[in-house]
Enzyme design. Sequence first.
Site, PDB file in Angstrom:
ATOM      1  N   ASN A  76       8.913  -3.407   3.663  1.00 15.90           N
ATOM      2  CA  ASN A  76       9.876  -2.789   4.574  1.00 15.90           C
ATOM      3  C   ASN A  76      11.206  -3.531   4.444  1.00 15.90           C
ATOM      4  O   ASN A  76      11.323  -4.504   3.686  1.00 15.90           O
ATOM      5  CB  ASN A  76       9.348  -2.756   6.011  1.00 15.90           C
ATOM      6  CG  ASN A  76       9.100  -4.140   6.593  1.00 15.90           C
ATOM      7  OD1 ASN A  76       9.774  -5.113   6.251  1.00 15.90           O
ATOM      8  ND2 ASN A  76       8.126  -4.242   7.485  1.00 15.90           N
ATOM      9  N   GLU A 127      11.131  -7.333   5.198  1.00 20.23           N
ATOM     10  CA  GLU A 127      10.407  -8.080   4.171  1.00 20.23           C
ATOM     11  C   GLU A 127      11.237  -8.194   2.895  1.00 20.23           C
ATOM     12  O   GLU A 127      11.267  -9.249   2.247  1.00 20.23           O
ATOM     13  CB  GLU A 127       9.070  -7.393   3.891  1.00 20.23           C
ATOM     14  CG  GLU A 127       8.091  -7.484   5.051  1.00 20.23           C
ATOM     15  CD  GLU A 127       6.984  -6.436   5.000  1.00 20.23           C
ATOM     16  OE1 GLU A 127       6.072  -6.519   5.835  1.00 20.23           O
ATOM     17  OE2 GLU A 127       7.064  -5.518   4.151  1.00 20.23           O
ATOM     18  N   ASP A 183       1.342   1.667   6.948  1.00 21.36           N
ATOM     19  CA  ASP A 183      -0.013   1.982   6.475  1.00 21.36           C
ATOM     20  C   ASP A 183      -0.090   3.426   5.997  1.00 21.36           C
ATOM     21  O   ASP A 183      -0.738   3.732   4.994  1.00 21.36           O
ATOM     22  CB  ASP A 183      -1.035   1.776   7.595  1.00 21.36           C
ATOM     23  CG  ASP A 183      -1.125   0.333   8.055  1.00 21.36           C
ATOM     24  OD1 ASP A 183      -0.693  -0.561   7.305  1.00 21.36           O
ATOM     25  OD2 ASP A 183      -1.620   0.102   9.175  1.00 21.36           O
TER      26      ASP A 183
END
Length: 469
Positions: free
Chosen positions: A194, A197, A263
């Site tokens: 993301n 990150e 996810d």
Amino acid sequence: MFDNRVLVVGDVMLDRHIHGHVRRISPEAPVPVVSLIGEVRTPGGAGNVAAGLAGLGCQAGLCGLVGSDAEGELLRETLAAKGIAHLELVERPELATVSKTRILSEAHQQLLRLDRDGDRAHFAAFEEDVLARVLPLIESQSAVVLADYEKGVITPKVARSIIAECRRLGVPCVVDPKKVDFAPYAGATIVTPNLLEAERTIGRPLPDDEAAGRAAEELREALGTDAMLITRGPQGMTLALPDAIYHIPSQTRDVSDVTGAGDTVVAVLAACLGAEWPIADACRIANTAAGIAVGRPGTYVVQTGELQAAWGGLSPKILRPQDAALQLAEARRRGRRVVFTNGCFDILHAGHLSCLEGAKRLGDLLVVGLNSDASVRGLKGPTRPVIRESDRASLLAGLACVDVVVLFDDPTPVALIEAFEPDVLVKGGDYTLDQIAGADLVLARGGRVIALPLVPGLSTTAILDRKAG
């Protein structure tokens, strides 16, 4: 939509959502008193990725580490309930199963989260056990996912060994990273950080498309991956391939809960790559799926039917009966009140809107059963409907007060009412209780049946009669 075999390896955890009413502050301390409504248990982490794959029709496998404890048993139950086909959980008495417990108000406001993380070093000590389970399975898979939440399962050795075996066998490997150093993910098919990150790893802020594109390409080249995908929330996604950089706009409309959106992206990517989709197309449909997921409360598993509809340009609110039943059952478990109404809605007018808005005020989710074209002809005659079913469904789905639209062919919606188990059944007009189809089913479950008054002079028949005159 998919039926391929996909193996998920990573940090699996148990998610608990405890829902309750908040009416007062405790006299013992300045904290809210939560009166329990109910508890929902779902797979978290790598387990949620596997659940997402099962929801898409894949034969999902899952390998991770759990303890010999009550949470581990509950986790196995939740995984089975989500349809995970193959469990390869390594259970060790030295470990504590990772779990997260969220306490939420009836408005779904998170009040507190309790984490039971276990010891990362203890988990990492069993890397050989994980590899012994996983490596022999890769050859039979269409794709492999590394779901790394930095709880200790995906050690650098585990990541490198699995990625190398996937490369050797030509099996796509999708990585959801949490490590600051991405080096262990080198050689994967695609890595999906993301924005936070990616910024942490690249060491600088990425405020716009251009900066995100440069960073994605730098990371892709440094790691030798086929692709690098940076998910950027409301800014969409940035995909770097060897020959191009793509910026994919977000398809999110109303954000309800971002939990588990990453996810969802990983699950859809793995399903698509396992079915030999081009990476760019796989990322676009994963973006569509993420938009559906964040529009639902809690950790939501996107179903095949709603993804197909959204990918085809239809509203994700328009669902098949089986997909709607799953979504509504999950909503009820979370303490949400389901309202059901039905009709032909041929020439949508202000009278319809008044009834629908009144129905929505009676609960949390409004489900509209919509008579199909064949059903309308049977009820109204061969000249009806005026508006075809796909357009009527889209118009209803465009209303803010409507949450779910389901088409049905029968003369009455009794089968839908039986499957959906609404808390409130609403009809517009001067109906008596015995004239409302499905009223007995709702009342038998302790629900309410309500007839809302019509707006005088407003009906499809009256509009058509005025036009004919």
